[in-house]
Design a protein around this motif. Structure first.
Motif, PDB file in Angstrom:
ATOM      1  N   GLN A  34      -7.563  -1.363  -3.010  1.00  0.00           N
ATOM      2  CA  GLN A  34      -7.005  -2.474  -3.848  1.00  0.00           C
ATOM      3  C   GLN A  34      -6.003  -1.874  -4.732  1.00  0.00           C
ATOM      4  OE1 GLN A  34     -10.714  -4.133  -5.707  1.00  0.00           O
ATOM      5  NE2 GLN A  34     -10.847  -5.907  -4.029  1.00  0.00           N
ATOM      6  N   ALA A  35      -5.919  -0.514  -5.015  1.00  0.00           N
ATOM      7  CA  ALA A  35      -4.821   0.147  -5.694  1.00  0.00           C
ATOM      8  C   ALA A  35      -3.889   0.368  -5.044  1.00  0.00           C
ATOM      9  CB  ALA A  35      -5.675   1.221  -6.637  1.00  0.00           C
ATOM     10  N   GLY A  36      -3.877   0.374  -3.617  1.00  0.00           N
ATOM     11  CA  GLY A  36      -2.783   0.825  -2.724  1.00  0.00           C
ATOM     12  C   GLY A  36      -3.054   2.366  -2.063  1.00  0.00           C
ATOM     13  N   GLY A  37      -4.243   2.706  -1.984  1.00  0.00           N
ATOM     14  CA  GLY A  37      -4.531   3.770  -1.534  1.00  0.00           C
ATOM     15  C   GLY A  37      -5.384   3.800  -0.407  1.00  0.00           C
ATOM     16  N   ARG A  38      -5.908   4.868   0.271  1.00  0.00           N
ATOM     17  CA  ARG A  38      -6.600   4.983   1.400  1.00  0.00           C
ATOM     18  C   ARG A  38      -7.607   6.140   1.121  1.00  0.00           C
ATOM     19  NH1 ARG A  38      -6.814   7.610   6.352  1.00  0.00           N
ATOM     20  NH2 ARG A  38      -4.650   8.292   6.101  1.00  0.00           N
ATOM     21  N   TYR A  39      -9.140   5.514   1.329  1.00  0.00           N
ATOM     22  CA  TYR A  39     -10.131   6.357   1.011  1.00  0.00           C
ATOM     23  C   TYR A  39     -10.012   7.177   2.241  1.00  0.00           C
ATOM     24  CZ  TYR A  39     -14.908   7.901  -0.235  1.00  0.00           C
ATOM     25  OH  TYR A  39     -16.082   8.510  -0.594  1.00  0.00           O
ATOM     26  N   VAL A  40     -10.204   8.760   2.094  1.00  0.00           N
ATOM     27  CA  VAL A  40     -10.102   9.549   3.204  1.00  0.00           C
ATOM     28  C   VAL A  40     -11.397   9.498   4.209  1.00  0.00           C
ATOM     29  CG1 VAL A  40     -11.117  11.525   2.057  1.00  0.00           C
ATOM     30  CG2 VAL A  40      -9.300  12.158   3.702  1.00  0.00           C
ATOM     31  N   PHE A  41     -12.536   9.062   3.663  1.00  0.00           N
ATOM     32  CA  PHE A  41     -13.725   8.896   4.465  1.00  0.00           C
ATOM     33  C   PHE A  41     -13.901   7.538   5.062  1.00  0.00           C
ATOM     34  CE2 PHE A  41     -14.593  12.342   1.531  1.00  0.00           C
ATOM     35  CZ  PHE A  41     -14.815  13.454   2.374  1.00  0.00           C
ATOM     36  N   GLU A  42     -13.335   6.956   6.347  1.00  0.00           N
ATOM     37  CA  GLU A  42     -13.290   5.790   6.533  1.00  0.00           C
ATOM     38  C   GLU A  42     -14.607   5.307   7.240  1.00  0.00           C
ATOM     39  OE1 GLU A  42      -9.950   5.911   9.507  1.00  0.00           O
ATOM     40  OE2 GLU A  42      -8.381   5.711   7.851  1.00  0.00           O
ATOM     41  N   ASN A  43     -15.327   5.961   7.627  1.00  0.00           N
ATOM     42  CA  ASN A  43     -16.883   5.597   8.266  1.00  0.00           C
ATOM     43  C   ASN A  43     -17.892   6.390   7.622  1.00  0.00           C
ATOM     44  OD1 ASN A  43     -15.713   3.116  10.106  1.00  0.00           O
ATOM     45  ND2 ASN A  43     -14.214   4.845  10.888  1.00  0.00           N
ATOM     46  N   LEU A  44     -17.906   6.756   6.747  1.00  0.00           N
ATOM     47  CA  LEU A  44     -18.995   7.623   6.232  1.00  0.00           C
ATOM     48  C   LEU A  44     -20.209   6.818   5.648  1.00  0.00           C
ATOM     49  CD1 LEU A  44     -19.589  10.551   5.706  1.00  0.00           C
ATOM     50  CD2 LEU A  44     -18.824  10.402   3.247  1.00  0.00           C
ATOM     51  N   GLY A  45     -21.395   7.204   5.966  1.00  0.00           N
ATOM     52  CA  GLY A  45     -22.427   6.698   5.371  1.00  0.00           C
ATOM     53  C   GLY A  45     -23.047   5.619   6.251  1.00  0.00           C
ATOM     54  N   ASP A  46     -24.495   5.408   6.167  1.00  0.00           N
ATOM     55  CA  ASP A  46     -25.182   4.400   6.906  1.00  0.00           C
ATOM     56  C   ASP A  46     -25.231   3.288   5.820  1.00  0.00           C
ATOM     57  OD1 ASP A  46     -27.007   2.865   8.053  1.00  0.00           O
ATOM     58  OD2 ASP A  46     -28.700   4.188   7.787  1.00  0.00           O
ATOM     59  N   GLU A  47     -24.658   2.238   6.250  1.00  0.00           N
ATOM     60  CA  GLU A  47     -24.622   0.653   5.638  1.00  0.00           C
ATOM     61  C   GLU A  47     -25.940   0.276   5.204  1.00  0.00           C
ATOM     62  OE1 GLU A  47     -21.717  -1.959   7.006  1.00  0.00           O
ATOM     63  OE2 GLU A  47     -20.162  -0.711   7.342  1.00  0.00           O
ATOM     64  N   GLU A  48     -27.157   0.584   6.364  1.00  0.00           N
ATOM     65  CA  GLU A  48     -28.163  -0.026   5.883  1.00  0.00           C
ATOM     66  C   GLU A  48     -28.857   0.608   4.639  1.00  0.00           C
ATOM     67  OE1 GLU A  48     -29.186  -2.806   7.549  1.00  0.00           O
ATOM     68  OE2 GLU A  48     -27.374  -2.588   8.631  1.00  0.00           O
ATOM     69  N   SER A  49     -28.327   1.919   4.377  1.00  0.00           N
ATOM     70  CA  SER A  49     -29.257   2.782   3.333  1.00  0.00           C
ATOM     71  C   SER A  49     -28.421   2.050   1.978  1.00  0.00           C
ATOM     72  CB  SER A  49     -28.640   4.200   3.300  1.00  0.00           C
ATOM     73  OG  SER A  49     -29.147   4.807   2.186  1.00  0.00           O
ATOM     74  N   ALA A  50     -29.490   2.139   1.111  1.00  0.00           N
ATOM     75  CA  ALA A  50     -29.199   1.683  -0.346  1.00  0.00           C
ATOM     76  C   ALA A  50     -28.537   2.596  -1.356  1.00  0.00           C
ATOM     77  CB  ALA A  50     -30.615   1.230  -1.176  1.00  0.00           C
ATOM     78  N   SER A  51     -28.559   3.803  -0.756  1.00  0.00           N
ATOM     79  CA  SER A  51     -27.851   5.006  -1.533  1.00  0.00           C
ATOM     80  C   SER A  51     -26.344   4.619  -1.412  1.00  0.00           C
ATOM     81  CB  SER A  51     -28.031   6.095  -1.118  1.00  0.00           C
ATOM     82  OG  SER A  51     -27.132   7.265  -1.553  1.00  0.00           O
ATOM     83  N   SER A  52     -25.649   4.950  -2.383  1.00  0.00           N
ATOM     84  CA  SER A  52     -24.033   4.749  -2.692  1.00  0.00           C
ATOM     85  C   SER A  52     -23.227   5.814  -2.456  1.00  0.00           C
ATOM     86  CB  SER A  52     -23.585   4.320  -3.955  1.00  0.00           C
ATOM     87  OG  SER A  52     -23.958   5.134  -4.890  1.00  0.00           O
ATOM     88  N   ALA A  70       0.810  -1.386   0.201  1.00  0.00           N
ATOM     89  CA  ALA A  70       0.202   0.023   0.094  1.00  0.00           C
ATOM     90  C   ALA A  70       0.817   1.361  -0.050  1.00  0.00           C
ATOM     91  CB  ALA A  70      -0.962   0.193   1.296  1.00  0.00           C
ATOM     92  N   SER A  71       0.573   2.190  -0.710  1.00  0.00           N
ATOM     93  CA  SER A  71       1.159   3.522  -0.867  1.00  0.00           C
ATOM     94  C   SER A  71       0.820   4.499   0.263  1.00  0.00           C
ATOM     95  CB  SER A  71       0.716   4.143  -2.009  1.00  0.00           C
ATOM     96  OG  SER A  71      -0.523   4.834  -1.760  1.00  0.00           O
ATOM     97  N   GLY A  72      -0.034   4.218   1.165  1.00  0.00           N
ATOM     98  CA  GLY A  72      -0.349   5.144   2.201  1.00  0.00           C
ATOM     99  C   GLY A  72      -0.852   6.384   1.836  1.00  0.00           C
ATOM    100  N   LYS A  73      -1.234   6.724   0.528  1.00  0.00           N
ATOM    101  CA  LYS A  73      -1.525   8.081   0.065  1.00  0.00           C
ATOM    102  C   LYS A  73      -3.261   7.940   0.274  1.00  0.00           C
ATOM    103  CE  LYS A  73       2.356   9.314  -1.411  1.00  0.00           C
ATOM    104  NZ  LYS A  73       2.998  10.695  -1.018  1.00  0.00           N
ATOM    105  N   THR A  74      -3.719   8.969   0.572  1.00  0.00           N
ATOM    106  CA  THR A  74      -5.269   9.107   0.742  1.00  0.00           C
ATOM    107  C   THR A  74      -5.863   9.901  -0.351  1.00  0.00           C
ATOM    108  OG1 THR A  74      -4.732  11.372   1.801  1.00  0.00           O
ATOM    109  CG2 THR A  74      -5.027   9.539   3.412  1.00  0.00           C
ATOM    110  N   VAL A  75      -6.968   9.264  -0.662  1.00  0.00           N
ATOM    111  CA  VAL A  75      -7.818   9.683  -1.959  1.00  0.00           C
ATOM    112  C   VAL A  75      -9.217  10.201  -1.628  1.00  0.00           C
ATOM    113  CG1 VAL A  75      -8.426   9.103  -4.109  1.00  0.00           C
ATOM    114  CG2 VAL A  75      -6.268   7.891  -3.132  1.00  0.00           C
ATOM    115  N   ALA A  76      -9.723  10.977  -2.141  1.00  0.00           N
ATOM    116  CA  ALA A  76     -11.105  11.646  -2.125  1.00  0.00           C
ATOM    117  C   ALA A  76     -11.675  11.422  -3.606  1.00  0.00           C
ATOM    118  CB  ALA A  76     -11.223  13.025  -1.472  1.00  0.00           C
ATOM    119  N   PHE A  77     -12.864  10.833  -3.569  1.00  0.00           N
ATOM    120  CA  PHE A  77     -13.431  10.857  -4.779  1.00  0.00           C
ATOM    121  C   PHE A  77     -14.832  11.458  -4.668  1.00  0.00           C
ATOM    122  CE2 PHE A  77     -16.474   8.502  -8.156  1.00  0.00           C
ATOM    123  CZ  PHE A  77     -15.404   8.545  -9.392  1.00  0.00           C
ATOM    124  N   PHE A  78     -15.043  12.468  -5.555  1.00  0.00           N
ATOM    125  CA  PHE A  78     -16.369  13.546  -5.334  1.00  0.00           C
ATOM    126  C   PHE A  78     -16.817  14.386  -6.659  1.00  0.00           C
ATOM    127  CE2 PHE A  78     -12.654  16.180  -5.495  1.00  0.00           C
ATOM    128  CZ  PHE A  78     -13.114  17.432  -5.519  1.00  0.00           C
TER     129      PHE A  78
END
Length: 387
Positions: free
Chosen positions: A277-295, A246-254
């Motif tokens: 899987q690409a070796g990065g780290r998504y900056v939002f680690e615990n964002l969003g309700d997992e029960e919600s169908a929205s992505s 892993a690169s340890g680099k953080t990434v935001a997709f928006f």
């Protein structure tokens, strides 16, 4: 002595209870296979899937195949029986099972993510109707087929052209999960005798699970070998990256919404998983309700700034907004963006418009993100750097 007899009786009761519980779990997990979908069908084997969890296929003797699509984890299933050409459907078939008689032709495709899969197995000729207009397609084969009149626009998922669909003998309507917002459309199609299948590939948590749905479409079109090879090709692209450090680099997709909010992917979505899987780290680690169908989740710009200001890389989602070419176009959306570390260092990338329709390229997209993080971005396919 009496105590021993009571203890022995308790052990027997406990043993029976556990045994019954195990048998009950087995019946639930086996679903319709053990409930006997038909006395005339003899189970042979199941499709060997590597990543997909939202569908399964059981094969029966003489070429019959039962598709099971899971709407929710441990929830209800949609079951469809594929009947080989020249064969008859069982007379005692479970009435809840949808019949698909091969060859399946004149398909109405409202689930746009599946188009790339049909192209990859050389089955575009099975599609007659599209839920997108010509200019809505970024897959060149689909656009060309519509320009030549081989595929016709038949209305969006919520307002299909029933007359056109019925008059040409539609053999199957493939919908995305948005159809449940207009259930009357699904019911009307079924009244006209058109079987409806809902594609749940976008609900796969593993990116390659989404791609593996090509094997389901290979089954429907009689091109299972081509589908297997198409999936294995993307698997090879993924394996070229998988396992690297892993690169340890953080990434935001928006992307920035029209009213100035920021739409980001939930932490449990498949896109953050691709970044990981690409070796990065998504900056939002615990964002969003997992029960919600929205992505995705929409944040205020100030919230986005607080969480992602020091992010190493920004990826702008052009598939919902538009393709950007310069950093100035991004920072014009909010002056706060100028203060982001990735903007200051020039590590801002944009997706191409065809990203979401390219469902057969998720392995390649993961490789693109990996190359971006490694500073090798001269030959990326689905990402490009903003200057």
């Amino acid at each position: 002595m009496r105590t021993r007899r009571i203890l022995a009786l308790f052990c027997i009761i406990f043993s029976i209870t556990v045994s019954t519980g195990l048998r009950s779990c087995k019946r639930q997990s086996d679903g319709l296979r053990e409930k006997e979908i038909s006395k005339s069908l003899v189970y042979s084997h199941s499709m060997d899937l590597k990543y997909a969890k939202r569908f399964s296929v059981d094969y029966y003797e003489n070429g019959y195949a039962l598709i099971r699509i899971t709407r929710e984890e441990s929830g209800p299933e949609d079951c469809l029986l594929v009947v080989p050409e020249g064969c008859q459907a069982p007379t005692d078939l479970n009435p809840d099972i949808i019949l698909l008689e091969q060859p399946i032709k004149n398909i109405y495709l409202a689930a746009s993510a599946a188009m790339d899969m049909f192209v990859s197995v050389d089955a575009l000729d099975r599609i007659r109707f599209s839920g997108l207009k010509t200019d809505g397609w970024y897959i060149k084969e689909a656009r060309a087929a519509m320009e030549q009149g081989e595929i016709l626009y038949a209305g969006k998922y919520g307002a299909p052209d029933y007359e056109r669909i019925v008059s040409e003998g539609c053999g199957l309507a493939i919908e995305n999960t948005m159809i449940y917002h207009t259930p009357q459309v699904k019911e009307q199609l079924e009244r006209f005798g058109i079987p409806v299948m809902v594609d749940y590939s976008s609900y796969e948590t593993e990116p390659l699970g989404r791609t593996e749905w090509v094997r389901l479409y290979g089954l429907l079109t009689g091109r299972e070998d081509l589908a297997r090879k198409a999936f294995e090709s993307e698997l090879s692209a993924f394996e070229a990256v998988d396992g690297r450090e892993a690169s340890g680099k953080t990434v935001a997709f928006f992307y920035v919404t029209e009213n100035g909010g920021v739409n980001v992917r939930k932490s449990s979505d498949y896109l953050p998983r691709m970044i990981e899987q690409a070796g990065g780290r998504y900056v939002f680690e615990n964002l969003g309700d997992e029960e919600s169908a929205s992505s995705s989740v929409t944040l205020q710009m100030e919230e986005f700034y607080a969480a992602a200001r020091e992010t190493d890389y920004l990826i702008y989602n052009s598939t919902v907004d538009r393709e950007l070419t310069k950093l100035e176009e991004l920072t014009a959306k909010s002056s706060l963006l100028k203060d982001f570390k990735a903007v200051r260092e020039g590590n801002v990338y944009c997706t191409s418009k065809n990203l979401y329709q390219s469902s057969m390229a998720l392995g390649t997209i993961i490789l693109d993100i990996h190359e971006m993080l490694a500073g090798r971005d001269k030959e990326l396919t689905y990402l490009y750097r903003l200057k």
